[in-house]
Write a protein that holds these residues in place. Structure first.
Motif, PDB file in Angstrom:
ATOM      1  N   ARG A   1       0.856  -1.195   0.000  1.00 36.44           N
ATOM      2  CA  ARG A   1       0.000   0.000   0.000  1.00 36.44           C
ATOM      3  C   ARG A   1       0.885   1.236   0.000  1.00 36.44           C
ATOM      4  O   ARG A   1       1.789   1.367   0.835  1.00 36.44           O
ATOM      5  CB  ARG A   1      -0.902  -0.003   1.241  1.00 36.44           C
ATOM      6  CG  ARG A   1      -1.944  -1.093   1.227  1.00 36.44           C
ATOM      7  CD  ARG A   1      -2.737  -1.106   2.526  1.00 36.44           C
ATOM      8  NE  ARG A   1      -3.501   0.119   2.728  1.00 36.44           N
ATOM      9  CZ  ARG A   1      -4.151   0.399   3.858  1.00 36.44           C
ATOM     10  NH1 ARG A   1      -4.115  -0.440   4.886  1.00 36.44           N
ATOM     11  NH2 ARG A   1      -4.833   1.524   3.966  1.00 36.44           N
ATOM     12  N   VAL A   2       0.626   2.133  -0.935  1.00 38.57           N
ATOM     13  CA  VAL A   2       1.416   3.359  -1.052  1.00 38.57           C
ATOM     14  C   VAL A   2       0.526   4.539  -0.660  1.00 38.57           C
ATOM     15  O   VAL A   2      -0.480   4.816  -1.318  1.00 38.57           O
ATOM     16  CB  VAL A   2       1.956   3.554  -2.484  1.00 38.57           C
ATOM     17  CG1 VAL A   2       2.858   4.789  -2.546  1.00 38.57           C
ATOM     18  CG2 VAL A   2       2.720   2.311  -2.939  1.00 38.57           C
ATOM     19  N   LEU A   3       0.894   5.206   0.436  1.00 38.37           N
ATOM     20  CA  LEU A   3       0.109   6.331   0.934  1.00 38.37           C
ATOM     21  C   LEU A   3       0.960   7.587   0.923  1.00 38.37           C
ATOM     22  O   LEU A   3       2.123   7.573   1.341  1.00 38.37           O
ATOM     23  CB  LEU A   3      -0.368   6.097   2.368  1.00 38.37           C
ATOM     24  CG  LEU A   3      -1.316   4.933   2.642  1.00 38.37           C
ATOM     25  CD1 LEU A   3      -0.535   3.657   2.969  1.00 38.37           C
ATOM     26  CD2 LEU A   3      -2.255   5.266   3.813  1.00 38.37           C
ATOM     27  N   THR A   4       0.372   8.674   0.454  1.00 43.88           N
ATOM     28  CA  THR A   4       1.039   9.956   0.575  1.00 43.88           C
ATOM     29  C   THR A   4       0.419  10.707   1.745  1.00 43.88           C
ATOM     30  O   THR A   4      -0.803  10.797   1.864  1.00 43.88           O
ATOM     31  CB  THR A   4       0.946  10.771  -0.728  1.00 43.88           C
ATOM     32  OG1 THR A   4       1.602  12.017  -0.559  1.00 43.88           O
ATOM     33  CG2 THR A   4      -0.473  11.032  -1.149  1.00 43.88           C
ATOM     34  N   VAL A   5       1.273  11.189   2.638  1.00 42.46           N
ATOM     35  CA  VAL A   5       0.824  11.919   3.829  1.00 42.46           C
ATOM     36  C   VAL A   5       0.928  13.397   3.502  1.00 42.46           C
ATOM     37  O   VAL A   5       2.027  13.934   3.351  1.00 42.46           O
ATOM     38  CB  VAL A   5       1.683  11.571   5.062  1.00 42.46           C
ATOM     39  CG1 VAL A   5       1.137  12.259   6.306  1.00 42.46           C
ATOM     40  CG2 VAL A   5       1.724  10.054   5.265  1.00 42.46           C
ATOM     41  N   SER A   6      -0.227  14.051   3.372  1.00 42.70           N
ATOM     42  CA  SER A   6      -0.213  15.405   2.827  1.00 42.70           C
ATOM     43  C   SER A   6      -1.210  16.317   3.524  1.00 42.70           C
ATOM     44  O   SER A   6      -2.295  15.897   3.916  1.00 42.70           O
ATOM     45  CB  SER A   6      -0.530  15.359   1.320  1.00 42.70           C
ATOM     46  OG  SER A   6      -0.489  16.649   0.751  1.00 42.70           O
TER      47      SER A   6
END
Length: 311
Positions: free
Chosen positions: A47-52
Motif C-alpha cells: 500500500r502506497v500512501l502519501t501523507v499530505s
C-alpha cells in the motif's frame, strides 16, 4: 459530637481511584494490554500512501514517521520517502541526510535507482527511509524542464517494487507543506492519501484546495488515487473546541476518519530531538499507544475492504 464521624465517613468515601488522572492511567494500562495481544494480518500487497496537508503545523511529518514506526512494530515492512526539503522525517528516523548523502533528489533529477539511496533506520530492520537533503529545495525548479516530470517518483518506486527482494507492506510518502511538483510526484506515485488534521480552529481550512488537487490528479495523472484515511492529531480532550472540531470532521468524512485520535503529547514533541520516533523514544506513552492503535486500525481497515471487494 457527630462531626468527627462525618469527617471520617467523608474521607473514607474519597478514593484516588476516582480521580481523572487515575482513570487516565487505568485506561492507558488497558490499551497497552490490548496492543500486547493484538493480532494483525498483513494483506501481502504493497500500500502506497502519501501523507499530505498543505497547512503547516498539523503534525504531517510527525504522523508519517510515527505511523511508519508503529506499523513496523507490529510486523510490517515500511519505507518512508522523505519528499520534504527540510528533511525532518529523515531526522526523526535517525537516518543521515547531509548534503553529500544520496537522496530522493538524485532519484528525481538524475534517475538514481531507489535501492541506491534507501537506508535502514536504526530503530528497526523493517523500517526503511529514502532520505531528503537540502538539494531537494531546488528540485521544484529543476523538474519543470524534465521529461515525465510528474511520474519520476512513481517510475522509481515501481522499478524498486518489481524486484522480489524489495517487498514492502507500506510506503509512506512525506510531502512538503505545498502543492508543487514534489507533492504532485507523491500523488502520482501513491494510491491512497492520508491527511492529518489538527484538532484546532481552521482545521478544515485549505482542505477543499487539497481535495481539488487530488481530483485533478485522479483525472489527469493517477486514477487509482483516493482519499482513504484522515487522522485527527493534537487532540486535547479537555477543551470543547477539540471535541467540536473532531465532530465536524467526522460529519464531513464519516468513513475516512480513523477512530483513533492522537493526543497532544510532550513525548511526541521531544522524540525528534533525539533522532527517534515516539515509538522508540517512549513506547509506553499516550502518544506512542495512540499511534500504534492508528497503525493497527489502518491495517485492519485494508483487510476489511479487501474482504468486501472479494465478496
Amino acid at each position: 459530637m457527630k462531626q468527627p464521624e462525618e469527617t471520617e465517613s467523608s474521607s473514607a468515601s474519597f478514593s484516588f481511584d476516582d480521580t481523572p488522572l487515575a482513570r487516565e492511567l487505568a485506561d492507558l494500562s488497558a490499551r497497552r494490554r490490548v496492543l500486547e495481544n493484538v493480532d494483525v494480518r498483513l494483506s501481502g500487497k504493497t500500500r502506497v500512501l502519501t501523507v499530505s496537508n498543505q497547512k503547516g503545523g498539523v503534525g504531517k511529518t510527525t504522523t508519517a514517521v510515527n505511523v511508519a514506526a508503529a506499523l513496523a512494530s507490529v510486523g510490517a515492512k515500511v519505507l518512508v520517502v522523505d519528499l520534504d526539503p527540510q528533511g525532518n522525517a529523515s531526522t526523526a528516523l535517525g537516518v543521515p541526510h547531509t548534503a553529500d548523502t544520496p537522496s530522493v533528489y538524485d532519484v528525481l533529477i538524475d534517475e538514481f535507482p531507489l535501492a541506491d539511496i534507501i537506508q535502514v533506520s536504526p530503530e528497526s530492520p523493517r523500517l526503511l527511509c529514502a532520505p531528503s537533503t537540502i538539494h531537494l529545495a531546488g528540485a521544484e525548479i529543476e523538474l519543470v524542464s524534465q521529461v515525465a516530470r510528474e511520474h519520476r517518483l512513481r517510475t522509481a518506486l515501481d522499478d524498486y517494487l518489481a524486484t522480489e527482494d524489495h517487498h514492502l507492506d507500506f510506503v509512506l510518502i512525506d510531502c512538503p507543506p505545498s502543492l508543487g511538483l514534489l507533492t504532485i510526484n507523491a500523488f502520482t506515485a501513491a494510491s491512497e492519501v492520508l491527511i492529518p488534521i489538527q484538532c484546532e480552529y481552521y482545521a478544515l481550512e485549505g482542505l477543499s484546495q487539497l481535495l481539488g488537487t487530488v481530483k485533478m490528479i485522479q483525472k489527469h495523472l493517477n486514477p487509482r488515487l483516493h482519499l482513504s484515511t484522515i487522522l485527527l492529531t493534537m487532540y486535547d480532550g479537555r477543551t470543547r473546541l477539540a471535541q467540536q472540531v473532531a465532530e465536524e470532521v467526522r460529519q464531513h468524512f464519516p468513513s475516512e476518519v480513523l477512530g483513533t485520535v492522537i493526543p497532544r503529547s510532550v513525548r511526541v514533541s521531544e522524540a525528534p530531538s533525539f533522532g527517534q520516533t515516539v515509538i522508540a523514544y517512549d513506547g509506553q506513552s499516550a502518544g506512542a499507544i495512540a499511534y500504534r492503535e492508528a497503525a493497527v486500525e489502518l491495517i485492519r481497515r485494508d483487510s476489511a475492504s479487501s474482504k468486501e471487494g472479494s465478496a
